[in-house]
Design a protein around this motif. Sequence first.
Motif, PDB file in Angstrom:
ATOM      1  N   ALA A  18       0.706  -1.272  -0.108  1.00 25.31           N
ATOM      2  CA  ALA A  18      -0.075  -0.284  -0.162  1.00 25.31           C
ATOM      3  C   ALA A  18       0.989   1.347   0.015  1.00 25.31           C
ATOM      4  CB  ALA A  18      -0.819  -0.032   1.286  1.00 25.31           C
ATOM      5  N   ARG A  19       2.067   1.384   0.973  1.00 24.72           N
ATOM      6  CA  ARG A  19       2.703   2.439   0.706  1.00 24.72           C
ATOM      7  C   ARG A  19       3.488   2.483  -0.722  1.00 24.72           C
ATOM      8  NH1 ARG A  19       3.358   1.055   6.430  1.00 24.72           N
ATOM      9  NH2 ARG A  19       5.109  -0.553   5.968  1.00 24.72           N
ATOM     10  N   ILE A  20       3.844   1.554  -1.319  1.00 23.61           N
ATOM     11  CA  ILE A  20       4.472   1.750  -2.659  1.00 23.61           C
ATOM     12  C   ILE A  20       3.698   2.112  -3.430  1.00 23.61           C
ATOM     13  CG2 ILE A  20       5.673   0.543  -4.466  1.00 23.61           C
ATOM     14  CD1 ILE A  20       6.862  -1.367  -2.409  1.00 23.61           C
ATOM     15  N   GLU A  21       2.186   1.733  -3.549  1.00 24.22           N
ATOM     16  CA  GLU A  21       1.496   1.883  -4.368  1.00 24.22           C
ATOM     17  C   GLU A  21       0.964   3.647  -3.994  1.00 24.22           C
ATOM     18  OE1 GLU A  21      -1.762  -0.785  -4.915  1.00 24.22           O
ATOM     19  OE2 GLU A  21      -0.427  -2.303  -5.887  1.00 24.22           O
ATOM     20  N   GLY A  22       1.086   4.011  -2.825  1.00 23.05           N
ATOM     21  CA  GLY A  22       0.488   5.513  -2.771  1.00 23.05           C
ATOM     22  C   GLY A  22       1.791   6.424  -3.184  1.00 23.05           C
ATOM     23  N   LEU A  23       2.917   5.880  -3.628  1.00 24.51           N
ATOM     24  CA  LEU A  23       3.577   6.838  -4.048  1.00 24.51           C
ATOM     25  C   LEU A  23       3.146   7.409  -5.443  1.00 24.51           C
ATOM     26  CD1 LEU A  23       7.211   4.796  -3.391  1.00 24.51           C
ATOM     27  CD2 LEU A  23       6.336   6.882  -2.135  1.00 24.51           C
ATOM     28  N   PRO A  24       3.563   8.622  -5.864  1.00 25.27           N
ATOM     29  CA  PRO A  24       3.180   9.455  -7.001  1.00 25.27           C
ATOM     30  C   PRO A  24       3.509   8.621  -8.095  1.00 25.27           C
ATOM     31  CG  PRO A  24       4.380  10.856  -5.902  1.00 25.27           C
ATOM     32  CD  PRO A  24       4.234   9.593  -4.901  1.00 25.27           C
ATOM     33  N   VAL A  25       2.696   8.490  -9.274  1.00 28.40           N
ATOM     34  CA  VAL A  25       2.990   8.129 -10.491  1.00 28.40           C
ATOM     35  C   VAL A  25       3.465   9.404 -11.291  1.00 28.40           C
ATOM     36  CG1 VAL A  25       2.192   6.935 -12.720  1.00 28.40           C
ATOM     37  CG2 VAL A  25       1.559   6.146 -10.490  1.00 28.40           C
ATOM     38  N   GLN A  26       4.783   9.207 -11.919  1.00 26.38           N
ATOM     39  CA  GLN A  26       5.324  10.386 -12.670  1.00 26.38           C
ATOM     40  C   GLN A  26       5.309   9.845 -13.994  1.00 26.38           C
ATOM     41  OE1 GLN A  26       9.130  12.063 -11.263  1.00 26.38           O
ATOM     42  NE2 GLN A  26       8.865  11.116  -9.052  1.00 26.38           N
ATOM     43  N   MET A  27       5.217  10.977 -14.849  1.00 28.31           N
ATOM     44  CA  MET A  27       5.040  10.863 -16.339  1.00 28.31           C
ATOM     45  C   MET A  27       6.520  11.594 -16.940  1.00 28.31           C
ATOM     46  SD  MET A  27       1.955   9.395 -16.460  1.00 28.31           S
ATOM     47  CE  MET A  27       1.726   9.707 -18.215  1.00 28.31           C
ATOM     48  N   LEU A  28       7.075  10.814 -17.744  1.00 28.17           N
ATOM     49  CA  LEU A  28       8.144  11.370 -18.347  1.00 28.17           C
ATOM     50  C   LEU A  28       8.111  11.494 -19.971  1.00 28.17           C
ATOM     51  CD1 LEU A  28      11.305   9.771 -16.445  1.00 28.17           C
ATOM     52  CD2 LEU A  28      10.237  12.172 -15.923  1.00 28.17           C
ATOM     53  N   PRO A  29       8.449  12.593 -20.558  1.00 27.55           N
ATOM     54  CA  PRO A  29       8.140  12.421 -21.840  1.00 27.55           C
ATOM     55  C   PRO A  29       9.267  11.792 -22.687  1.00 27.55           C
ATOM     56  CG  PRO A  29       9.232  14.536 -21.339  1.00 27.55           C
ATOM     57  CD  PRO A  29       8.782  13.894 -20.085  1.00 27.55           C
ATOM     58  N   PHE A  44      14.487   4.476  -6.276  1.00 26.97           N
ATOM     59  CA  PHE A  44      14.501   2.953  -7.075  1.00 26.97           C
ATOM     60  C   PHE A  44      13.495   2.985  -7.854  1.00 26.97           C
ATOM     61  CE2 PHE A  44      13.211  -1.360  -7.384  1.00 26.97           C
ATOM     62  CZ  PHE A  44      14.281  -1.936  -7.764  1.00 26.97           C
ATOM     63  N   ALA A  45      13.544   3.094  -8.998  1.00 28.47           N
ATOM     64  CA  ALA A  45      12.621   3.233 -10.307  1.00 28.47           C
ATOM     65  C   ALA A  45      11.989   2.075 -10.394  1.00 28.47           C
ATOM     66  CB  ALA A  45      13.267   4.041 -11.404  1.00 28.47           C
ATOM     67  N   ILE A  46      10.547   2.266 -10.421  1.00 29.05           N
ATOM     68  CA  ILE A  46       9.799   1.137 -11.083  1.00 29.05           C
ATOM     69  C   ILE A  46       9.027   1.475 -12.248  1.00 29.05           C
ATOM     70  CG2 ILE A  46       7.925  -0.462 -10.402  1.00 29.05           C
ATOM     71  CD1 ILE A  46       8.519  -0.148  -7.427  1.00 29.05           C
ATOM     72  N   VAL A  47       9.271   0.854 -13.420  1.00 26.26           N
ATOM     73  CA  VAL A  47       8.747   1.547 -14.662  1.00 26.26           C
ATOM     74  C   VAL A  47       7.302   0.799 -14.856  1.00 26.26           C
ATOM     75  CG1 VAL A  47       8.814   1.581 -17.211  1.00 26.26           C
ATOM     76  CG2 VAL A  47      10.768   1.862 -15.760  1.00 26.26           C
ATOM     77  N   LEU A  48       6.273   1.447 -15.094  1.00 30.42           N
ATOM     78  CA  LEU A  48       4.651   1.015 -15.106  1.00 30.42           C
ATOM     79  C   LEU A  48       4.392   0.762 -16.573  1.00 30.42           C
ATOM     80  CD1 LEU A  48       2.980   3.026 -12.398  1.00 30.42           C
ATOM     81  CD2 LEU A  48       4.224   0.707 -12.263  1.00 30.42           C
ATOM     82  N   SER A  49       4.952   1.723 -17.445  1.00 28.89           N
ATOM     83  CA  SER A  49       4.742   1.642 -18.922  1.00 28.89           C
ATOM     84  C   SER A  49       5.756   2.546 -19.712  1.00 28.89           C
ATOM     85  CB  SER A  49       3.515   2.132 -19.249  1.00 28.89           C
ATOM     86  OG  SER A  49       3.282   3.500 -19.105  1.00 28.89           O
ATOM     87  N   GLY A  50       6.119   1.997 -20.789  1.00 29.27           N
ATOM     88  CA  GLY A  50       7.310   2.794 -21.629  1.00 29.27           C
ATOM     89  C   GLY A  50       8.764   2.117 -21.512  1.00 29.27           C
ATOM     90  N   LEU A 102       8.862   6.161  -7.923  1.00 25.05           N
ATOM     91  CA  LEU A 102      10.005   6.248  -7.541  1.00 25.05           C
ATOM     92  C   LEU A 102      10.205   5.923  -5.972  1.00 25.05           C
ATOM     93  CD1 LEU A 102      11.533   9.655  -9.300  1.00 25.05           C
ATOM     94  CD2 LEU A 102      12.218   7.105  -9.889  1.00 25.05           C
ATOM     95  N   ILE A 103      10.708   5.142  -5.732  1.00 24.49           N
ATOM     96  CA  ILE A 103      10.790   4.659  -4.209  1.00 24.49           C
ATOM     97  C   ILE A 103      11.868   5.304  -3.489  1.00 24.49           C
ATOM     98  CG2 ILE A 103      11.056   2.747  -2.536  1.00 24.49           C
ATOM     99  CD1 ILE A 103       9.711   0.786  -4.578  1.00 24.49           C
ATOM    100  N   PRO A 104      11.668   6.229  -2.732  1.00 21.24           N
ATOM    101  CA  PRO A 104      12.850   7.037  -2.273  1.00 21.24           C
ATOM    102  C   PRO A 104      13.979   6.270  -1.851  1.00 21.24           C
ATOM    103  CG  PRO A 104      10.748   8.003  -1.539  1.00 21.24           C
ATOM    104  CD  PRO A 104      10.468   6.747  -2.114  1.00 21.24           C
TER     105      PRO A 104
END
Length: 215
Positions: A18-29, A44-50, A102-104
């Motif tokens: 829940a804490r990980i999924e509560g982190l903001p999703v960032q969008m990079l162009p 620590f970066a977790i790529v969701l798409s792209g 991004l997990i701090p």
Amino acid sequence: MSGWARRLFPGLDPADCARIEGLPVQMLPQGAHLFAPGTRAEAFAIVLSGRIEVSLTGPSGREILLYAVEPGQSCIQTTLGLLGNEPYSGDALCVGPVRLVLIPAAQFHALMASSEAFRGFVFRALAGRMSDMTALLERVAFTRVEARLAAALLELARDGTVEATHADLAARIGSAREVVSRRLESMARRGLVATDRGRVALRDQAALVRLSLAV
């Protein structure tokens, strides 16, 4: 995408998920850099798409593609940077729009200390990346440039066409742009490919397959 952390980290404590999924999703162009040489890992970066491609540039300016990070995968440079407090040596470029979390660093280290499931994911991913890097080193050291180029063309082709510059292909196979240009000209003379600006059409895929397997 509720539940993605549970799917990515099987066995992870629900509160940690829940804490990980509560982190903001960032969008990079497309074209954005996630990190650059000399900077330090802060998350620590977790790529969701792209897709993010990590490359290394030598003193001569020659570039080599080390690996790509796609959904569900991790970045070995970030992992090593967080674990060893070492600066990045590579450059991470978004080759299209990327969604990531991004997990701090503090949260990453806490999870590494407390969660066997999270540690397992990180170390399995690290082992897989090290295996990939060893395979890359073997290809560059022991496989002929023309064979590596043929394999890259077959891998990148969509409907028989590769959309890539000679510099892009050189970075992918660990060679120089001038070398790739000469090899493509040779392939074109033999009827294997046809080249245009930023595009390579595969004319004889069977011959390219045979060439990619040559040692």
